[in-house]
Motif scaffolding. Structure first.
Motif, short mmCIF file in Angstrom:
data_model
loop_
_atom_site.label_atom_id
_atom_site.label_comp_id
_atom_site.label_asym_id
_atom_site.label_seq_id
_atom_site.Cartn_x
_atom_site.Cartn_y
_atom_site.Cartn_z
N ALA A 189 0.83 -1.21 0.00
CA ALA A 189 0.00 0.00 0.00
C ALA A 189 0.86 1.25 0.00
CB ALA A 189 -0.92 -0.01 1.22
N TRP A 192 -3.76 2.20 -1.64
CA TRP A 192 -4.66 1.39 -0.82
C TRP A 192 -5.70 0.64 -1.64
CZ3 TRP A 192 -3.63 0.62 4.23
CH2 TRP A 192 -2.75 1.50 4.84
N THR A 193 -5.87 0.98 -2.91
CA THR A 193 -6.86 0.29 -3.75
C THR A 193 -6.24 -0.79 -4.62
OG1 THR A 193 -6.64 2.01 -5.47
CG2 THR A 193 -8.35 2.33 -3.80
N VAL A 224 -3.46 -5.35 -2.07
CA VAL A 224 -3.69 -4.71 -0.77
C VAL A 224 -5.10 -5.02 -0.27
CG1 VAL A 224 -3.81 -2.49 0.43
CG2 VAL A 224 -2.03 -2.88 -1.29
N THR A 248 1.26 7.44 2.04
CA THR A 248 0.11 7.82 1.22
C THR A 248 -0.28 9.27 1.47
OG1 THR A 248 -0.70 5.54 1.28
CG2 THR A 248 -2.28 7.24 0.68
#
Length: 501
Positions: free
Chosen positions: A225, A230-231, A235, A420
């Motif tokens: 991630a 995160w998509t 993950v 992120t």
């Protein structure tokens, strides 16, 4: 020093020196490779993802196998597991230095992390074994915290010096030589324990397999991630797979007569809240050593060597904070000392969040990192002591593995989230600002969130002080660790009176 079964006549100071050196090598190897990555990429042919996995393979194996390493230390013997871990570590470091392809290097780093997962819990459990509760243990943990903090900063410095002077292979040769020196000394200076007479008959194999696999999946998802978002499908798949494996682990623990993670461990002393706060500290710790060198190299324009040398004030402050931690605990009490350390850490991170795209090391970095180093040193020592307070001697290795696991998992979660966040903030600022200003904005956001995490940890410290000591239950004579003192929670929550005596 308490009587050690089958031990040696070595002085406690010599034993501590060997064990601290083992911990130093483990921590050093988490950061010493960072500065060498560009040179490794050019000569070995690493892709961008491959560069990431040179770091992540070590951390993945390390974090996932710590619980198993700690339990093996309790069952097979702490000195035996320490020596086995050092042997694996040395061989893997040599193989990494000799690697000519990306696959060889990544596999060698994973094996090196597996060796570290045996070294870290075994060495910490041995420190607790050699130094009974009291001022001497406090001083020993101060040394432990100092070398742990210094190892991270020294890795950046040493990586820069070695890469520029001797080439990237020297980074791994140095790790191998350091671990080999500890390996030679350990059989002569490190004492054995009663647990060295027992074997693997009590090992919870189902629990070990399920929790290790679950941690591998979870840490892999978190590290992925950090660079793929995160998509990413891998993950997204990690959460349910890890959840199912953890559910199987819990089910296995209820049925096994000697579970890998016995409920008594989390209920002992201050183990549960200490591990929670350690996870928060791990997130801040890993994020700091990731973003600070990036700011210095990508914004301030420092080279690898200069970025490494600039870590020395932070390392010195960390060592000072570790040395001061026992004295603060004597004067203030252990829980207030921990809160003070975390508050100093939070304040330093807020100060560091004031960095400028046109800044300097002296004006933007030096002051905040000294305060951060002091806070890190104090907090790490106090949390390590709290995480083994109230633990029976039979579970000392497991408790040591658990606190290292929570720090590693906290670091993986923290780096993924902070990475992120920083990337998102940088992308937002990129349209109307220079590249350096956009990067600085991302780093500022990461430092501010890290400060909030440290402050949250400080707010949780009363939970550690309120934990009552468990009733005294002597270990059975035939259990591993029989004849060794247990680690009472009162030694953490009432250090003021005890350490003044």
């Amino acid at each position: 020093m308490s009587e050690i079964q089958g031990g040696t006549a070595a002085r406690p100071a010599a034993v501590l020196a060997v064990l601290a050196a083992a911990q130093f090598v483990v921590v050093l190897s988490t950061s010493v490779v960072n500065v060498a990555l560009p040179a490794i990429r050019d000569q070995v042919g690493l892709s961008g993802a491959g560069m990431t996995w040179v770091i992540n393979a070590y951390g993945l194996a390390f974090g996932a196998l710590l619980l198993l390493g700690g339990r093996l230390a309790d069952l097979v013997g702490r000195r035996r597991v320490l020596i086995a871990g050092l042997t694996v570590f040395v061989v893997a470091a040599v193989l990494a230095a000799l690697s000519t392809t990306p696959a060889e290097l990544v596999v060698a780093r994973a094996v090196q992390g597996a060796g570290a997962a045996a070294i870290a819990p075994a060495s910490l459990a041995l420190v607790m074994q050699v130094f009974p509760p009291g001022p001497r243990r406090g001083r020993a943990l101060g040394v432990w915290g100092a070398v742990s903090g210094a190892g991270g900063a020294a890795g950046v410095l040493l990586g820069g010096v070695l890469t520029e002077s001797l080439g990237w292979q020297s980074v791994f040769w140095t790790s191998a030589l350091g671990a080999a020196a500890v390996l030679v000394a350990a059989p002569f200076l490190v004492p054995a324990s009663a647990s060295d007479r027992h074997g693997l008959k009590g090992l919870d194999l189902v629990g070990a397999v399920t929790v290790t696999t679950a941690l591998v999946v979870l840490v892999h998802g978190l590290t992925t991630a950090g660079h793929d978002g995160w998509t990413d499908p891998w993950v997204l798949a990690a959460w349910p797979v890890a959840g199912v494996l953890l559910a199987l682990f819990l089910a296995a623990e209820r049925r096994h007569p000697a579970p890998l993670l016995p409920p008594r461990l989390l209920g002992a002393g201050s183990v549960a809240p200490a591990n929670l706060v350690m996870a928060l500290l791990g997130a801040v710790w890993v994020g700091l050593f990731y973003f600070l060198p990036l700011y210095q190299q990508q914004v301030l324009g420092d080279g690898p060597l200069r970025a490494g040398v600039s870590q020395l004030p932070l390392a010195a402050a960390n060592m000072l904070g570790s040395a001061l931690a026992p004295r603060l605990a004597r004067r203030l009490g252990a829980s207030p000392a921990l809160a003070a350390g975390l508050a100093a850490l939070a304040a330093g991170l807020v100060w560091l969040a004031g960095i400028s795209p046109h800044g300097t090391f002296a004006g933007d970095v030096l002051g905040p990192t000294v305060l951060i180093g002091l806070g890190l040193g104090i907090a790490f020592v106090q949390l390590t002591a709290a995480a083994v307070a109230g633990v029976p001697a039979v579970d000392a290795g497991l408790a040591s593995g658990l606190v290292n696991t929570t720090r590693q998992l906290g670091g993986a979660v923290g780096l993924a989230v902070l990475g992120t966040l920083a990337a998102s903030r940088t992308a937002t600022l990129a349209a109307g600002h220079s590249h350096e200003a956009a990067l600085t904005g991302g780093y500022r956001a990461a430092f501010l969130v890290s400060a909030a995490v440290a402050a949250a940890g400080a707010a949780l410290t009363p939970l550690l002080a309120r934990r009552p000591p468990p009733p005294h239950r002597p270990d059975a004579a035939d259990q591993p660790g029989a004849g060794q003192p247990s680690f009472t929670a009162s030694k953490f929550t009432a250090t003021t009176k005890e350490n003044r005596s």
